[in-house]
Each structure stands twice: as structure tokens, then as C-alpha cells.
Scaffold this motif. Sequence first.
Motif, PDB file in Angstrom:
ATOM      1  N   GLU A 129       1.053  -1.235   0.045  1.00  0.00           N
ATOM      2  CA  GLU A 129       0.073  -0.040   0.205  1.00  0.00           C
ATOM      3  C   GLU A 129       0.746   1.353  -0.094  1.00  0.00           C
ATOM      4  O   GLU A 129       0.578   2.207  -0.565  1.00  0.00           O
ATOM      5  CB  GLU A 129      -0.905  -0.047   1.007  1.00  0.00           C
ATOM      6  CG  GLU A 129      -2.192  -0.854   1.032  1.00  0.00           C
ATOM      7  CD  GLU A 129      -3.087  -0.484   0.002  1.00  0.00           C
ATOM      8  OE1 GLU A 129      -3.478  -1.202  -0.795  1.00  0.00           O
ATOM      9  OE2 GLU A 129      -3.483   0.812  -0.011  1.00  0.00           O
ATOM     10  N   ARG A 130       1.959   1.263   0.608  1.00  0.00           N
ATOM     11  CA  ARG A 130       3.020   2.502   0.639  1.00  0.00           C
ATOM     12  C   ARG A 130       3.912   2.565  -0.728  1.00  0.00           C
ATOM     13  O   ARG A 130       4.342   3.369  -0.780  1.00  0.00           O
ATOM     14  CB  ARG A 130       3.981   2.125   1.870  1.00  0.00           C
ATOM     15  CG  ARG A 130       3.232   2.232   3.148  1.00  0.00           C
ATOM     16  CD  ARG A 130       4.221   2.269   4.256  1.00  0.00           C
ATOM     17  NE  ARG A 130       3.318   2.045   5.580  1.00  0.00           N
ATOM     18  CZ  ARG A 130       3.269   0.929   6.354  1.00  0.00           C
ATOM     19  NH1 ARG A 130       3.874  -0.130   5.892  1.00  0.00           N
ATOM     20  NH2 ARG A 130       2.517   0.966   7.550  1.00  0.00           N
ATOM     21  N   VAL A 131       3.872   1.514  -1.622  1.00  0.00           N
ATOM     22  CA  VAL A 131       4.479   1.752  -2.684  1.00  0.00           C
ATOM     23  C   VAL A 131       4.089   2.656  -3.897  1.00  0.00           C
ATOM     24  O   VAL A 131       2.921   2.794  -3.833  1.00  0.00           O
ATOM     25  CB  VAL A 131       4.533   0.210  -3.621  1.00  0.00           C
ATOM     26  CG1 VAL A 131       5.367   0.507  -4.951  1.00  0.00           C
ATOM     27  CG2 VAL A 131       5.395  -0.855  -2.707  1.00  0.00           C
ATOM     28  N   LEU A 132       4.923   3.446  -4.200  1.00  0.00           N
ATOM     29  CA  LEU A 132       4.603   4.716  -5.064  1.00  0.00           C
ATOM     30  C   LEU A 132       3.934   3.993  -6.369  1.00  0.00           C
ATOM     31  O   LEU A 132       4.691   2.890  -6.895  1.00  0.00           O
ATOM     32  CB  LEU A 132       5.809   5.414  -5.470  1.00  0.00           C
ATOM     33  CG  LEU A 132       6.246   6.301  -4.385  1.00  0.00           C
ATOM     34  CD1 LEU A 132       7.409   7.050  -4.861  1.00  0.00           C
ATOM     35  CD2 LEU A 132       5.251   7.380  -3.895  1.00  0.00           C
ATOM     36  N   PRO A 133       2.820   4.337  -6.903  1.00  0.00           N
ATOM     37  CA  PRO A 133       2.230   3.963  -7.995  1.00  0.00           C
ATOM     38  C   PRO A 133       3.161   3.959  -9.253  1.00  0.00           C
ATOM     39  O   PRO A 133       3.172   2.682 -10.242  1.00  0.00           O
ATOM     40  CB  PRO A 133       1.182   4.738  -8.295  1.00  0.00           C
ATOM     41  CG  PRO A 133       0.854   5.442  -7.091  1.00  0.00           C
ATOM     42  CD  PRO A 133       2.274   5.625  -6.476  1.00  0.00           C
ATOM     43  N   LEU A 134       4.147   4.616  -9.352  1.00  0.00           N
ATOM     44  CA  LEU A 134       5.135   4.710 -10.406  1.00  0.00           C
ATOM     45  C   LEU A 134       6.048   3.747 -10.515  1.00  0.00           C
ATOM     46  O   LEU A 134       6.356   2.973 -11.311  1.00  0.00           O
ATOM     47  CB  LEU A 134       5.932   6.169 -10.519  1.00  0.00           C
ATOM     48  CG  LEU A 134       6.784   6.393 -11.593  1.00  0.00           C
ATOM     49  CD1 LEU A 134       6.024   6.261 -12.883  1.00  0.00           C
ATOM     50  CD2 LEU A 134       7.765   7.382 -11.544  1.00  0.00           C
ATOM     51  N   LEU A 135       6.279   3.132  -9.175  1.00  0.00           N
ATOM     52  CA  LEU A 135       7.380   2.087  -9.062  1.00  0.00           C
ATOM     53  C   LEU A 135       6.643   0.630  -8.815  1.00  0.00           C
ATOM     54  O   LEU A 135       7.285  -0.247  -8.533  1.00  0.00           O
ATOM     55  CB  LEU A 135       8.338   2.406  -7.957  1.00  0.00           C
ATOM     56  CG  LEU A 135       8.869   3.609  -7.980  1.00  0.00           C
ATOM     57  CD1 LEU A 135       9.824   3.740  -6.754  1.00  0.00           C
ATOM     58  CD2 LEU A 135      10.022   3.601  -9.072  1.00  0.00           C
ATOM     59  N   HIS A 140       3.712   0.906 -17.952  1.00  0.00           N
ATOM     60  CA  HIS A 140       2.691   2.082 -17.850  1.00  0.00           C
ATOM     61  C   HIS A 140       2.133   2.634 -19.237  1.00  0.00           C
ATOM     62  O   HIS A 140       1.020   2.884 -19.446  1.00  0.00           O
ATOM     63  CB  HIS A 140       3.106   3.213 -17.248  1.00  0.00           C
ATOM     64  CG  HIS A 140       3.661   3.016 -15.634  1.00  0.00           C
ATOM     65  ND1 HIS A 140       2.686   2.963 -14.753  1.00  0.00           N
ATOM     66  CD2 HIS A 140       4.781   2.993 -15.015  1.00  0.00           C
ATOM     67  CE1 HIS A 140       3.153   2.755 -13.453  1.00  0.00           C
ATOM     68  NE2 HIS A 140       4.338   2.790 -13.439  1.00  0.00           N
ATOM     69  N   LEU A 141       3.092   2.267 -20.458  1.00  0.00           N
ATOM     70  CA  LEU A 141       2.317   2.750 -21.446  1.00  0.00           C
ATOM     71  C   LEU A 141       1.948   1.854 -22.625  1.00  0.00           C
ATOM     72  O   LEU A 141       1.398   1.810 -23.437  1.00  0.00           O
ATOM     73  CB  LEU A 141       3.430   3.360 -22.240  1.00  0.00           C
ATOM     74  CG  LEU A 141       3.908   4.967 -21.585  1.00  0.00           C
ATOM     75  CD1 LEU A 141       5.029   5.565 -22.526  1.00  0.00           C
ATOM     76  CD2 LEU A 141       2.490   5.741 -21.503  1.00  0.00           C
TER      77      LEU A 141
END
Length: 294
Positions: free
Chosen positions: A9-15, A252-253
Motif C-alpha cells: 500500500e505504501r509503494v509509489l504507483p510509479l514504481l 505504464h504505456l
Amino acid sequence: MILVYEYDERVLPLLEPFTADFVLRALVGGALVAVVCGVVGTWVVIRGMAFLGEALGHGMLPGVAVASVLGLPTLAGAAVSAVAMSVLIGWVQRRGRLSYDTSIGLLFVAMLSLGIIIVSHSRSFATDATVMLFGDILAITPADLWLLVGAAAITIAVAAGFHRRFVAAAFDQRIAATLHLRPHLAQVVLVGLVTLAVVSSYQAVGSLLVVGLLLAPAVAAAPWTSSIATRMALATAIGVLAVFAGLLASWHLGTAAGASIAAAAIALAALSGIGVRMVDVVRRAPLPQITALS
């Protein structure tokens, strides 16, 4: 299980991609490829051997095609074919009395054609061709990682051991011969390192894009360094950054991972060139004059 969930839950969405094991393996494998390509690519740029790297990349196709059709490890087929390509280049140059680039060009087309002919007889032509040309870094296994560790260790050891000979052969082969540094041996070893780099990078970015990862980080590092060792280190760091950025973009893309990594490496080289120009403009700009008020 609760602890793992709270951590995620704490992981940044980007990573988020790097919470998956196969993406993490791809990152580690790509970083090892960046080490190999950073060291070898520096010499490729200095010696102007880009065409050789591209030819070896395509020269792997027949071996990969045969291995794919027969159900054998494709990396072994790539290695055998690339070594055969490098040996044939030297043989054609000596026996046929052709120039170096002409020998490479002829064998480049011959090996590429042979590879496509062999693959065209496979029932899974489209899949085989895609993997061969663009790689499949997301399919790297722990065994592949150990092979890349070995390739990186060999590359660093050979580059360090032959550093003096490489330098002498790069700047003046006659002086190198006078100093008994055997420039011909240095050339053979360097071709061997290029072959190793191309083969070890095959799984990550395929035969078509390997030259981008081999050249772009070294080109990007060149203007910012003053020695070969620092250029290798910076090229390696840029290569790792390209792998990281390429995997993020792919996730992501929804783009192909190998192509995204190669594109990221080229983009970093372009940004490096822009940065150099901006620094030159700032340096050449006249300093503001301060007039003392009386």
C-alpha cells in the motif's frame, strides 16, 4: 500476508512494476547488460566499430533460428553464430583482400538472409522473429542472470587486463607494435568482447536493438568525462538508467520492453548532447558588467 499487503500500500504507483518478480529480474538483468555494454561500448565508440556491432547482432540470426527450430537454447545458438560471424569477417578480409567494412557488409547481408530463410520454415515464424529482433527481457530467468554475471565479470577482467594494449592500438598501431603491445591481438580480443556484449544483450533487447544499448550510453557519457575509465563508469550508469526508464515506460504505456529500453538509451544520448550545447552557451555568454556608482 498482512505485512506484505501493508507494505504494498505504501509503494509509489510509479514504481509498482518492480513489485513483480519478473520485472525485478528484468531490471537486474538489464543492469548487468548495461555493465557489459558500458565497458565494451566505450571502446566501440572510440574505435569506430559500430558497424561491426550491428553486423554481429544480425549475424546471430542463423544460429538463433536453427536453435529455435530444433528446440535448443537460443542463447547457445546466438553465441555460436556470432563467433562464426566474427571469424568469417577476419577470414574474408584476409583471403579476399577486401576492406574491413566491405567484409562486414557482405557477411552482414548473407547471415541476415540465411537467418530469415531458416525462420521462414518454422511454424511459429511471427513469434520467433519478434523475439529474435526485439528480445524478451521480461522472460529473463535466474539462470540467465548468472550467465550475465559471468559475462560482466569476463568483460571487466579482459578490459582491465588489455587496457594498455587497447589504448595504444586505438591511437597509433605502429607505436603499439614498436612497444611490443601486439595491436593485432588487441583487435582480436576487442572483437571478442563486442561478440560477448552482443550475445549477452540478445535476451534483453534482441539483435535489432542491441546496437542502441551498446552505443547510446557510451555516446552520452563521452562529453562529460576526461578518461576512458570514467567514461565506462558513466556509460554503465546511463545504461542502467535507460533500462529502468524503459521498463517503467513499457509497464505504464504498454510498449515493448526491449524497444522501450533502446529508445530510452537514445533519448538519454540526445539529452546529453543538448546538455553539452547548453553548457557551451552558458560558458560563452559574456559576464554582466557591473558599473560602480559614484
